[in-house]
Design a protein around this motif. Structure first.
Motif, PDB file in Angstrom:
ATOM      1  N   UNK A 185       0.218  -1.027   0.453  1.00  8.18           N
ATOM      2  CA  UNK A 185       0.121  -0.253   0.181  1.00  8.18           C
ATOM      3  C   UNK A 185       1.071   1.379   0.478  1.00  8.18           C
ATOM      4  N   UNK A 186       2.444   1.241  -0.297  1.00 11.63           N
ATOM      5  CA  UNK A 186       2.710   2.347  -0.115  1.00 11.63           C
ATOM      6  C   UNK A 186       3.135   2.589   1.282  1.00 11.63           C
ATOM      7  N   UNK A 187       3.252   2.272   2.280  1.00 14.61           N
ATOM      8  CA  UNK A 187       3.415   1.807   3.817  1.00 14.61           C
ATOM      9  C   UNK A 187       5.330   2.302   3.734  1.00 14.61           C
ATOM     10  N   UNK A 188       5.703   2.972   4.219  1.00 19.16           N
ATOM     11  CA  UNK A 188       6.800   3.486   4.249  1.00 19.16           C
ATOM     12  C   UNK A 188       7.658   2.752   5.700  1.00 19.16           C
ATOM     13  N   UNK A 189       8.368   2.040   6.238  1.00 22.52           N
ATOM     14  CA  UNK A 189       8.979   1.682   7.806  1.00 22.52           C
ATOM     15  C   UNK A 189      10.587   0.849   7.595  1.00 22.52           C
ATOM     16  N   UNK A 190      10.728   2.466   8.681  1.00 28.14           N
ATOM     17  CA  UNK A 190      12.062   3.000   8.744  1.00 28.14           C
ATOM     18  C   UNK A 190      12.906   1.842  10.110  1.00 28.14           C
ATOM     19  N   UNK A 191      13.981   1.000   9.520  1.00 24.91           N
ATOM     20  CA  UNK A 191      14.410   0.303  10.628  1.00 24.91           C
ATOM     21  C   UNK A 191      16.052   1.133  11.587  1.00 24.91           C
ATOM     22  N   UNK A 192      16.730   0.395  11.728  1.00 21.76           N
ATOM     23  CA  UNK A 192      17.714   1.572  13.006  1.00 21.76           C
ATOM     24  C   UNK A 192      18.810   1.724  12.271  1.00 21.76           C
ATOM     25  N   UNK A 193      18.730   1.025  10.716  1.00 23.92           N
ATOM     26  CA  UNK A 193      20.819   1.088  10.359  1.00 23.92           C
ATOM     27  C   UNK A 193      20.623   2.263   9.581  1.00 23.92           C
ATOM     28  N   UNK A 194      21.676   3.310  10.129  1.00 24.89           N
ATOM     29  CA  UNK A 194      21.920   5.144   8.911  1.00 24.89           C
ATOM     30  C   UNK A 194      21.706   4.458   7.493  1.00 24.89           C
ATOM     31  N   UNK A 195      21.508   4.769   6.154  1.00 25.94           N
ATOM     32  CA  UNK A 195      21.997   5.015   5.989  1.00 25.94           C
ATOM     33  C   UNK A 195      20.744   5.778   4.160  1.00 25.94           C
ATOM     34  N   UNK A 196      20.754   5.100   3.882  1.00 22.55           N
ATOM     35  CA  UNK A 196      19.841   5.245   1.981  1.00 22.55           C
ATOM     36  C   UNK A 196      18.911   4.514   1.572  1.00 22.55           C
ATOM     37  N   UNK A 197      17.830   4.745   1.337  1.00 22.06           N
ATOM     38  CA  UNK A 197      17.098   3.330   0.272  1.00 22.06           C
ATOM     39  C   UNK A 197      16.979   4.013  -0.786  1.00 22.06           C
ATOM     40  N   UNK A 198      15.786   2.700  -2.101  1.00 26.54           N
ATOM     41  CA  UNK A 198      15.421   3.687  -2.821  1.00 26.54           C
ATOM     42  C   UNK A 198      13.598   2.686  -2.504  1.00 26.54           C
ATOM     43  N   UNK A 199      12.426   3.645  -2.679  1.00 26.16           N
ATOM     44  CA  UNK A 199      11.294   3.102  -2.597  1.00 26.16           C
ATOM     45  C   UNK A 199      11.500   2.863  -4.385  1.00 26.16           C
ATOM     46  N   UNK A 200      11.437   1.642  -4.758  1.00 23.96           N
ATOM     47  CA  UNK A 200      10.948   2.399  -6.155  1.00 23.96           C
ATOM     48  C   UNK A 200       9.345   1.571  -6.460  1.00 23.96           C
ATOM     49  N   UNK A 201       8.454   2.453  -7.686  1.00 25.58           N
ATOM     50  CA  UNK A 201       7.046   2.360  -7.855  1.00 25.58           C
ATOM     51  C   UNK A 201       7.252   1.963  -9.150  1.00 25.58           C
ATOM     52  N   UNK A 202       6.107   1.104  -9.606  1.00 32.77           N
ATOM     53  CA  UNK A 202       5.628   0.824 -10.904  1.00 32.77           C
ATOM     54  C   UNK A 202       5.109   0.005 -11.145  1.00 32.77           C
ATOM     55  N   UNK A 203       3.891   1.033 -11.800  1.00 30.13           N
ATOM     56  CA  UNK A 203       2.865   1.108 -12.401  1.00 30.13           C
ATOM     57  C   UNK A 203       2.759   0.654 -13.883  1.00 30.13           C
TER      58      UNK A 203
ATOM     59  N   UNK B  22       4.415  -0.538 -16.609  1.00 30.11           N
ATOM     60  CA  UNK B  22       5.530  -0.351 -17.571  1.00 30.11           C
ATOM     61  C   UNK B  22       6.169   1.261 -16.855  1.00 30.11           C
ATOM     62  N   UNK B  23       5.425   1.671 -16.111  1.00 32.62           N
ATOM     63  CA  UNK B  23       6.204   3.608 -15.551  1.00 32.62           C
ATOM     64  C   UNK B  23       6.792   2.976 -14.713  1.00 32.62           C
ATOM     65  N   UNK B  24       8.305   3.780 -13.796  1.00 29.29           N
ATOM     66  CA  UNK B  24       8.525   3.952 -12.716  1.00 29.29           C
ATOM     67  C   UNK B  24       8.974   4.944 -12.426  1.00 29.29           C
ATOM     68  N   UNK B  25       9.118   5.246 -10.755  1.00 30.59           N
ATOM     69  CA  UNK B  25       9.187   6.648  -9.927  1.00 30.59           C
ATOM     70  C   UNK B  25      10.151   5.621  -8.730  1.00 30.59           C
ATOM     71  N   UNK B  26      11.043   6.823  -8.527  1.00 25.28           N
ATOM     72  CA  UNK B  26      11.431   6.490  -7.065  1.00 25.28           C
ATOM     73  C   UNK B  26      10.883   8.474  -5.855  1.00 25.28           C
ATOM     74  N   UNK B  27      11.059   7.254  -4.317  1.00 28.77           N
ATOM     75  CA  UNK B  27      11.032   7.690  -3.276  1.00 28.77           C
ATOM     76  C   UNK B  27      12.102   7.492  -2.561  1.00 28.77           C
ATOM     77  N   UNK B  28      13.280   8.124  -2.167  1.00 27.62           N
ATOM     78  CA  UNK B  28      14.132   8.273  -1.553  1.00 27.62           C
ATOM     79  C   UNK B  28      14.845   8.418  -0.276  1.00 27.62           C
ATOM     80  N   UNK B  29      14.686   7.602   0.365  1.00 25.62           N
ATOM     81  CA  UNK B  29      14.937   7.665   1.919  1.00 25.62           C
ATOM     82  C   UNK B  29      15.616   7.631   2.735  1.00 25.62           C
TER      83      UNK B  29
END
Length: 807
Positions: A278-296, A298-305
């Protein structure tokens, strides 16, 4: 005031208006300010954001309370997801603490809906439910007689399979609830894939309405989807924090609608943050960056966390060059304190193994460690690039990924190409010229040159995906059969790129060799449509071959041009991964918008630097090796022990099979006898990748069957440990009558000096006081047999993690 949008509902079924200007009231913002829904099954996700007086934004979507004034018009769940019920107008009331925002809702097309579109509304349900994935009905032979195209790349085939296959039982318009599509999908009858639909859910109702309407392919015109947008695009979360995403699709007519519940979601770093369906992001406890890849569709986009470590007083280390600046900027943002600099001994061993694949000798180690010259590290780096072993080692690495397999190109071809590679590296040939020569290689594959590559990789399809992955870092093999699931490449892109390699002829010569010759090529025929696909580079227009006999020259011009967005990035990432233990992009040859670098400013600066030095890889690498970042210790601190993404400390890197065998022989003072080779050759000099060797096999020497570096196995195994501890071959090296152990035992050295020499030979450092005391016990227990004591110490050192890994 709210700005009203005029919406044409004639052709849109899942109609939903998305406006990105927010309505602010006493600290919270609700997006969008106006909601319009245009079909019975559509859903709409609102976002609620708190803007504290201290700055920043906090997601409150699932903490806010929601109420629809007229629930006969629409309803809302506790997560802020709106569903329509009847045509009309009402309001959504959003409350958070003492703040309230009212959002107008307009519902149309529910009481008299537009017909359901199979392509635009049913296909996304099949994809979201995983029905057309490679593990279900999308695999080559389908599942239980029901086959769909992988990820829904061919809607026409899928429509026929659903409506005409299965004796008409999959969809049954006379009684839609008796359709197997619904019965099995909702697990009302046994289904191997489990329940994919909840009865009476909006997806279930949409499928049922489509069947009730006659299960038509498509009625009326429907504009194609052109892009999706995720909101927010970039966020910073606290440990174990959350964020709701909203995904908006836009079609060719400019209509926008919410597809949050229909999109597919994936995190590229689950240890940093995860995301649900459902697009609900849950962060862990290790610092860093992650990319949430969304596709629909054939189209894609990214949310940077970004997940920073809070409450860290970052002490910025000194900077040697721009590499350090960008690295420290990122670590400061994440709240990760880098490790201290590596000791001279740690740096010495690391840089030797990284640059020339060879350990320093005891004499070299002793001299470097005893020197007080402040410039000794920079001088050592310069000297290593002038060593013959540098060309030997890097020729080996390039031969691996260029598939110089003597079983395919024959021994003469393997020798010829390995010699050419060694010469290019020794002469420091600019990388763009090096690649240009490979792409346009021609002539006898037994002559010194890169022509053998086109013998190892023959047909246009294989050349297309191999060269794309090797020199561009773009994995287009998925697009051979279907649209790439997480990138923009489709089948037309794949076959357009393959057109560059249709003009290659393999001409047999009287000597038994093969000559690679350019001939006029043709555009590739799409295997499904039968239509000719104009040859084109990735993301470029049709290629112009005017005045060119060899199509590959046009490709080589484009590939090595400054405008190419992939070429420099790929080699930067490859070199960075070799020296730092992992790429800024991982996997290193999977460059795409949905797999961004862990440090984008650093990547861009490195690309600019490579171009500044005119693709001089030696000059570029020296910049890297002289950075303080490369010279960090592998010993972590309390703040970076769990960081394996941002290079806050040096990583332990498995030593390659050939390098490890050479290291064992160098430390033991022995020579390896390779079958058919004169004594004295080192493993990194051997061009024969099929040379029988148990050591090479268990330590992962590649078979050279792929351009991917993953072809080389570097995972530790029990077989490796047992071989080093118990094998006869290993014991014979340690006990060799002319080896190092015998020489030391017969020397005039004291026991302390013997241990010191063995440590310098194996680990490139002096033993600590504690280590010296422990190792001295071996001599006390073997007073009459110094030889055994020396062998025991040597065996122990060769079986340590410190010896087995480069760090």
């Amino acid at each position: 005031m709210h700005k009203k949008l005029q919406l044409d509902c004639r052709y849109l079924a899942p109609l939903l208006l998305v406006v990105y200007a927010g309505v602010a009231n006493a600290g919270i913002v609700v997006n969008p300010p106006v909601v319009e829904l245009g079909s019975p099954e559509v859903t709409y996700q609102v976002l609620v954001t708190e803007q504290p007086s201290t700055g920043g934004q906090l997601d409150r979507t699932r903490s806010a309370r929601y109420e629809v004034v007229d629930t006969n018009i629409a309803i809302v769940n506790p997560d802020g997801l709106i569903r329509p019920r009847h045509d009309g107008k009402t309001e959504l009331i959003v409350r958070y603490v003492d703040d309230t925002v009212r959002v107008p809702i307009t519902v149309r097309g529910v009481d008299h809906p537009q017909p359901v579109s199979f392509r635009h509304e049913i296909m996304p349900i099949l994809t979201k439910s995983g029905c057309n994935s490679g593990g279900c009905h999308g695999k080559a032979d389908g599942q239980n007689g029901f086959k769909l195209s992988v990820f829904g790349y061919d809607a026409d085939i899928d429509y026929d399979s659903l409506t005409k296959g299965g004796r008409g039982r999959r969809v049954f318009p006379a009684s839609s609830d008796q359709s197997l599509l619904l019965l099995k999908g909702s697990a009302q009858v046994p289904h191997g894939g489990g329940r994919k639909l909840k009865p009476n859910s909006h997806r279930y109702r949409l499928l049922r309405r489509w069947i009730d309407e006659g299960a038509h392919r498509d009625l009326g015109r429907r504009a194609a989807l052109v892009r999706i947008e995720v909101q927010p695009k970039q966020i910073s979360l606290s440990p174990h924090g959350h964020q709701q995403l909203r995904v908006t699709a836009t079609d060719a007519d400019g209509n926008r609608f919410c597809v949050t519940t229909e999109g597919a979601y994936n995190s590229n770093a689950d240890t940093i943050a995860t995301i649900d369906g459902r697009g609900w992001i849950t962060a862990g406890d290790i610092p860093g960056e992650a990319a949430m890849v969304v596709s629909f569709m054939g189209q894609v986009d990214v949310c940077r966390v970004t997940l920073p470590r809070e409450g860290v007083d970052f002490a910025r280390p000194p900077e040697t060059n721009f590499v350090d600046k960008h690295a420290w900027d990122k670590l400061k943002q994440l709240g990760i304190q880098p490790s201290r600099p590596a000791s001279d001994a740690m740096f010495l061993r690391r840089v030797y193994l990284d640059v020339i694949g060879t350990l320093p000798t005891t004499e070299e180690a002793r001299a470097f460690l005893s020197s007080d010259n402040p410039a000794k590290r920079a001088q050592l780096i310069d000297n290593l690039f002038r060593r013959p072993a540098y060309a030997d080692y890097w020729a080996l690495l390039w031969a691996d990924i260029l598939r110089v397999d003597q079983g395919v190109v024959q021994p003469q071809g393997a020798v010829a190409m390995t010699r050419w590679l060694r010469k290019q590296i020794a002469q420091n040939r600019p990388y763009d010229e090096f690649v240009y020569d490979i792409l346009t290689a021609r002539g006898n594959i037994y002559a010194e040159g890169p022509a053998a590559f086109f013998r190892a990789v023959k047909d246009p399809d294989e050349l297309s995906r191999s060269i794309s992955q090797l020199f561009l870092g773009v994995r287009i093999e998925c697009a051979q059969c279907h649209h790439h699931p997480s990138e923009r490449w489709g089948q037309d892109d794949y076959f357009a790129f393959a057109g560059f390699f249709t003009g290659i002829k393999h001409k047999p010569l009287p000597t038994g060799a093969i000559s690679i010759m350019p001939v006029p090529g043709t555009d590739t025929i799409h295997p499904l449509s039968g239509v000719s696909v104009a040859t084109a580079a990735l993301g470029a227009g049709p290629a112009d071959f005017t005045g060119r006999r060899d199509r590959r020259e046009v490709l080589a011009d484009w590939l090595t041009s400054d405008d190419n967005p992939f070429f420099a990035k790929m080699i930067v990432n490859r070199i960075w991964a070799h020296y730092l233990g992992r790429g800024l992009i991982e996997p290193i040859d999977d460059i795409r918008a949905t797999n961004p670098p862990s440090n984008e400013p650093l990547m861009e600066a490195l690309i600019a630097h490579l171009r500044e030095v005119n693709f001089d890889l030696r000059a570029f690498t020296k910049t890297l090796l002289n950075s303080r970042l490369y010279q960090l210790s592998s010993e972590s601190n309390d703040g970076n022990v769990d960081d394996f993404q941002n290079f806050s400390h040096a990583l332990f890197k498995p030593i390659k099979a050939e390098v490890l065998l050479d290291a064992v022989n160098q430390v033991a003072g022995t020579n390896e006898k390779f079958v058919g080779w004169p004594t004295g050759y080192r493993a990194i000099q051997v061009w024969d990748n099929r040379l029988p060797s148990y050591f090479f096999r268990i330590f992962g020497r590649p078979l050279r069957t792929s351009v991917c570096q993953c072809d080389r196995g570097d995972d530790p195994s029990i077989s490796q440990a047992l071989h080093l501890m118990n094998s006869r071959e290993f014991a014979e090296k340690i006990r060799n009558p002319t080896g190092r152990a015998r020489q030391i035992a017969n020397s005039e050295m004291s026991h302390v000096e013997m241990v010191e020499t063995l440590y310098l030979a194996a680990l490139s450092r002096f033993p600590t006081v504690g280590e010296q005391q422990v190792m001295s016990e071996a001599f006390k227990n073997s007073v009459s047999d110094t030889q055994t004591a020396v062998e025991d110490v040597l065996w122990t050192l060769l079986n340590t993690k410190e010896f087995m890994y480069n760090h």
